[in-house]
Design a protein around this motif. Sequence first.
Motif, PDB file in Angstrom:
ATOM      1  N   ILE A  40      -1.489   2.384  34.061  1.00  0.00           N
ATOM      2  CA  ILE A  40      -0.215   1.724  34.354  1.00  0.00           C
ATOM      3  C   ILE A  40      -0.248   0.243  33.982  1.00  0.00           C
ATOM      4  O   ILE A  40       0.748  -0.298  33.491  1.00  0.00           O
ATOM      5  N   HIS A  41      -1.387  -0.418  34.168  1.00  0.00           N
ATOM      6  CA  HIS A  41      -1.451  -1.869  33.973  1.00  0.00           C
ATOM      7  C   HIS A  41      -1.106  -2.320  32.558  1.00  0.00           C
ATOM      8  O   HIS A  41      -0.646  -3.437  32.357  1.00  0.00           O
ATOM      9  N   VAL A  46       1.628  -0.660  25.493  1.00  0.00           N
ATOM     10  CA  VAL A  46       1.631   0.549  24.660  1.00  0.00           C
ATOM     11  C   VAL A  46       3.059   0.867  24.220  1.00  0.00           C
ATOM     12  O   VAL A  46       3.297   1.223  23.064  1.00  0.00           O
ATOM     13  N   ALA A  47       4.021   0.701  25.122  1.00  0.00           N
ATOM     14  CA  ALA A  47       5.428   0.931  24.759  1.00  0.00           C
ATOM     15  C   ALA A  47       5.853  -0.025  23.654  1.00  0.00           C
ATOM     16  O   ALA A  47       6.545   0.370  22.699  1.00  0.00           O
ATOM     17  N   HIS A  48       5.418  -1.281  23.751  1.00  0.00           N
ATOM     18  CA  HIS A  48       5.742  -2.273  22.717  1.00  0.00           C
ATOM     19  C   HIS A  48       5.136  -1.857  21.371  1.00  0.00           C
ATOM     20  O   HIS A  48       5.793  -1.940  20.332  1.00  0.00           O
ATOM     21  N   ARG A  49       3.886  -1.389  21.397  1.00  0.00           N
ATOM     22  CA  ARG A  49       3.222  -0.952  20.163  1.00  0.00           C
ATOM     23  C   ARG A  49       3.917   0.275  19.577  1.00  0.00           C
ATOM     24  O   ARG A  49       4.119   0.364  18.371  1.00  0.00           O
ATOM     25  N   ALA A  88       4.205   8.254  29.383  1.00  0.00           N
ATOM     26  CA  ALA A  88       3.971   8.500  30.806  1.00  0.00           C
ATOM     27  C   ALA A  88       2.494   8.631  31.117  1.00  0.00           C
ATOM     28  O   ALA A  88       1.671   8.862  30.235  1.00  0.00           O
ATOM     29  N   THR A  89       2.201   8.512  32.387  1.00  0.00           N
ATOM     30  CA  THR A  89       0.863   8.799  32.875  1.00  0.00           C
ATOM     31  C   THR A  89       0.778  10.317  33.071  1.00  0.00           C
ATOM     32  O   THR A  89       1.692  11.054  32.716  1.00  0.00           O
TER      33      THR A  89
END
Length: 127
Positions: A40-41, A46-49, A88-89
């Motif tokens: 989560i941290h 990751v979303a930006h990448r 997602a996790t």
Amino acid sequence: MTTITVSGPLFSSNVSALVKNAIDRELARGGQVFFVHNRIHDIHAVAHRLAQIVPDATIGIGHGRLSETELEDVMVDFISGRTRILLATTIIESGLDIPNANTIIIDRADRFGLSDLYQLRGRVGRY
């Protein structure tokens, strides 16, 4: 059904090319993608990448620290097709069946056990 396990960092060019290819193929057929990142941290990094790799795709983020309402909104957007990639996790292990999501990419699969990977793989291609 496509399952890709990534054991190297998403920010390397080889891994980015593999991920882009898999996502582009799935989106071209009108499908959706699960992208599992179990930290989560740094999930927003990751979303930006991912947004850099596939700029035309809409990305939703789901994890256990979201409120029930926020998580429900993310899932409703994914189910309805407004979101094409669900980052997602492992919260998706016991989720809804999404028949349009036939590709799952598991970031840092080397950090998962075999039973976890098997459970995650079961999320794709279900009706």
